[in-house]
Motif scaffolding. Structure first.
Motif, short mmCIF file in Angstrom:
data_model
loop_
_atom_site.label_atom_id
_atom_site.label_comp_id
_atom_site.label_asym_id
_atom_site.label_seq_id
_atom_site.Cartn_x
_atom_site.Cartn_y
_atom_site.Cartn_z
N ASN A 174 -1.47 63.23 48.52
CA ASN A 174 -1.18 62.45 49.73
C ASN A 174 -0.97 60.97 49.40
O ASN A 174 -0.07 60.33 49.95
CB ASN A 174 -2.30 62.62 50.75
CG ASN A 174 -2.30 64.00 51.39
OD1 ASN A 174 -1.28 64.69 51.38
ND2 ASN A 174 -3.43 64.40 51.93
N GLN A 201 -0.51 68.06 56.08
CA GLN A 201 -1.32 67.07 55.36
C GLN A 201 -0.96 65.64 55.77
O GLN A 201 -1.83 64.79 55.93
CB GLN A 201 -1.12 67.24 53.85
CG GLN A 201 -1.61 68.55 53.28
CD GLN A 201 -3.12 68.65 53.24
OE1 GLN A 201 -3.79 67.75 52.78
NE2 GLN A 201 -3.64 69.75 53.74
N LEU A 202 0.33 65.37 55.90
CA LEU A 202 0.81 64.04 56.32
C LEU A 202 1.83 64.24 57.44
O LEU A 202 3.03 64.05 57.25
CB LEU A 202 1.46 63.29 55.14
CG LEU A 202 0.54 62.88 53.99
CD1 LEU A 202 1.37 62.28 52.85
CD2 LEU A 202 -0.53 61.88 54.45
N ARG A 224 5.91 67.39 46.61
CA ARG A 224 4.49 67.72 46.83
C ARG A 224 4.05 68.86 45.93
O ARG A 224 2.98 68.81 45.31
CB ARG A 224 4.25 68.11 48.30
CG ARG A 224 4.20 66.97 49.29
CD ARG A 224 3.61 67.44 50.63
NE ARG A 224 2.21 67.75 50.47
CZ ARG A 224 1.20 66.93 50.76
NH1 ARG A 224 1.46 65.73 51.25
NH2 ARG A 224 -0.04 67.30 50.58
#
Length: 435
Positions: free
Chosen positions: A182, A270-271, A304
């Motif tokens: 992240n 996650q984001l 990612r």
């Protein structure tokens, strides 16, 4: 890693790319497109789930993103004490839920009959925590837990939301791999999506996000410190096509195609802010900035997954937390079943011999019960009723007013909390009329 980063060919490529596109379409439902900050407007954070019922969408958001769409139960109970929710409101909400769920009005438990509305009422008002119930009624808890485990073996439900391998792996300095990913992704997204705020512009953006990242990421000394591996050479082994590289990375991580949607959903969640902005950019290819500096969710996810594969390879699984080991959702179901048993004064022996069909019915009710949703419905029901009453009173007490003078100007505003204050102050300045 290099053995899997190779080019796919022919029919295999087309098939896996189709699977990837389907998985991505499903995964991106967890977010909704966000406009850039220069033109940002408020939008529904769960807009991709508008085909679901409200409670179902709230649960999906909570499971995958950790978002909470309801108030804490303590807040609703406080409103109840204050009179902002009444028993009548709860009864109305409960009866509506029973109609929607098409439940029988009563259930025969052992040799007694209990109204389902009464069961719901017990669950709504009880503030006993599962931990306290487990401690104070250990024998009954053990019986229900054992029967529930046997029931679940015969009635497997939907799989629980997955966690990424990176969430279950820690790096050399104790952070989870997901945390490290992240931080890297925030850096790269901020650099690539910058629209003039940064003092130093990221070079190579005209190549697109994936190619721009490939050209620079090998110089990331911080990542090399985490992995102690030749990151630059690993990046060079990646396919030139982001979609192909993503498929290979998913395969390397051992994620089977049927699980791609869930796995990518978790990564997107996650984001969600950055992912939502990328989704908006991807959907507006006609914009000059997207044509000049393209970015897509596939490119974002490829980066990612590359970080995850590299960091997991160099990390180690998280040690289990000795405090963990219980399933909150399962404990909630056991608690609800125990509350019924307590209300009927059933003993462990009664629970042990309870008819299997009745037990199955009670489990289904306990699993489907949504306490926060019912409290919220009751809260809104009370507010609507009070508001309509106030309107009626205002109308009956209204006096005939003189005709207003012709407005000097009229203005139309968006229905928006930010506009209301502006309207109010404008109208105070003179004979102005707003809509």
């Amino acid at each position: 890693m290099g053995t899997l980063i190779r080019s796919l060919a022919g029919e295999e490529t087309n098939n896996l790319q189709d699977r990837l596109q389907q998985a991505l379409a499903q995964a991106s439902k967890i977010i909704t497109p966000y406009w850039p900050i220069s033109t940002f407007i408020a939008s529904n954070g769960l807009g991709g789930l508008e085909d679901k019922a409200f409670a179902e969408a709230m649960k999906y958001g909570q499971d995958w993103r950790g978002t909470q769409g309801f108030l804490p139960l303590a807040a609703y109970r406080k409103f109840f004490e204050q009179g902002r929710i009444t028993e009548a409101d709860l009864e109305t909400a409960t009866r509506a839920a029973l109609r929607d769920e098409n439940l029988l009005p009563a259930v025969k438990i052992s040799d007694r009959v209990m109204a389902v509305e009464q069961i719901y009422n017990i669950w709504l008002h009880d503030s006993e925590t599962p931990a306290r119930l487990r401690q104070s009624h250990a024998a009954e808890w053990e019986v229900v837990e054992r029967r529930l485990k046997a029931w679940e073996l015969r009635n497997p439900g939907d799989p629980a939301p997955v966690k990424t391998i990176g969430e279950e792996t820690v790096t050399r300095n104790g952070q989870t791999v997901a945390d490290v990913i992240n931080k890297r992704m925030i850096t790269w997204c901020a650099a690539f999506l910058d629209e003039g705020q940064a003092a130093w512009t990221m070079p190579g953006r005209e190549k697109g996000f994936y190619q721009g990242w490939k050209a620079l990421a090998g110089w990331d000394k911080e990542l090399k410190a985490y992995t102690r591996q030749p990151i630059a050479s690993k990046i060079k082994l990646l396919s030139e096509e982001a979609g192909e590289a993503l498929v290979m990375l998913l395969q390397q991580m051992g994620i089977s195609p049927e699980n791609w949607a869930g796995y990518l959903t978790r990564h997107i969640a996650q984001l969600p802010g950055w992912a939502s902005l990328i989704l908006w950019r991807e959907g507006h290819f006609e914009l000059p900035i997207q044509q000049e500096q393209p970015i897509t969710l596939i490119e974002y996810l490829t980066v990612r997954l590359f970080y995850e594969a590299s960091l997991v390879e160099a990390g180690h699984p998280k040690a289990p937390n000795p405090v963990e080991g219980t399933d909150p959702a399962k404990d909630e179901v056991i608690s609800r079943l125990l509350l019924i048993a307590r209300a009927l004064k059933l003993k462990p022996a009664n629970l042990e011999t309870l008819n299997a069909e009745i037990f199955s019915t009670l489990v289904a009710m306990a699993k489907g019960f949504n306490s926060q949703m019912l409290w919220q419905e009751a809260y809104e029901q009370h507010y609507r009723g009070q508001l309509l009453t106030d309107f009626r009173l205002a109308q009956s007490n209204a006096v005939e007013r003189p005709v207003s003078p012709l407005a000097a100007a009229q203005a139309v505003f968006c229905i928006d909390v930010r506009s209301e204050g502006f309207r109010r102050h404008l109208e105070k300045q003179g004979v102005y009329e707003t809509f």
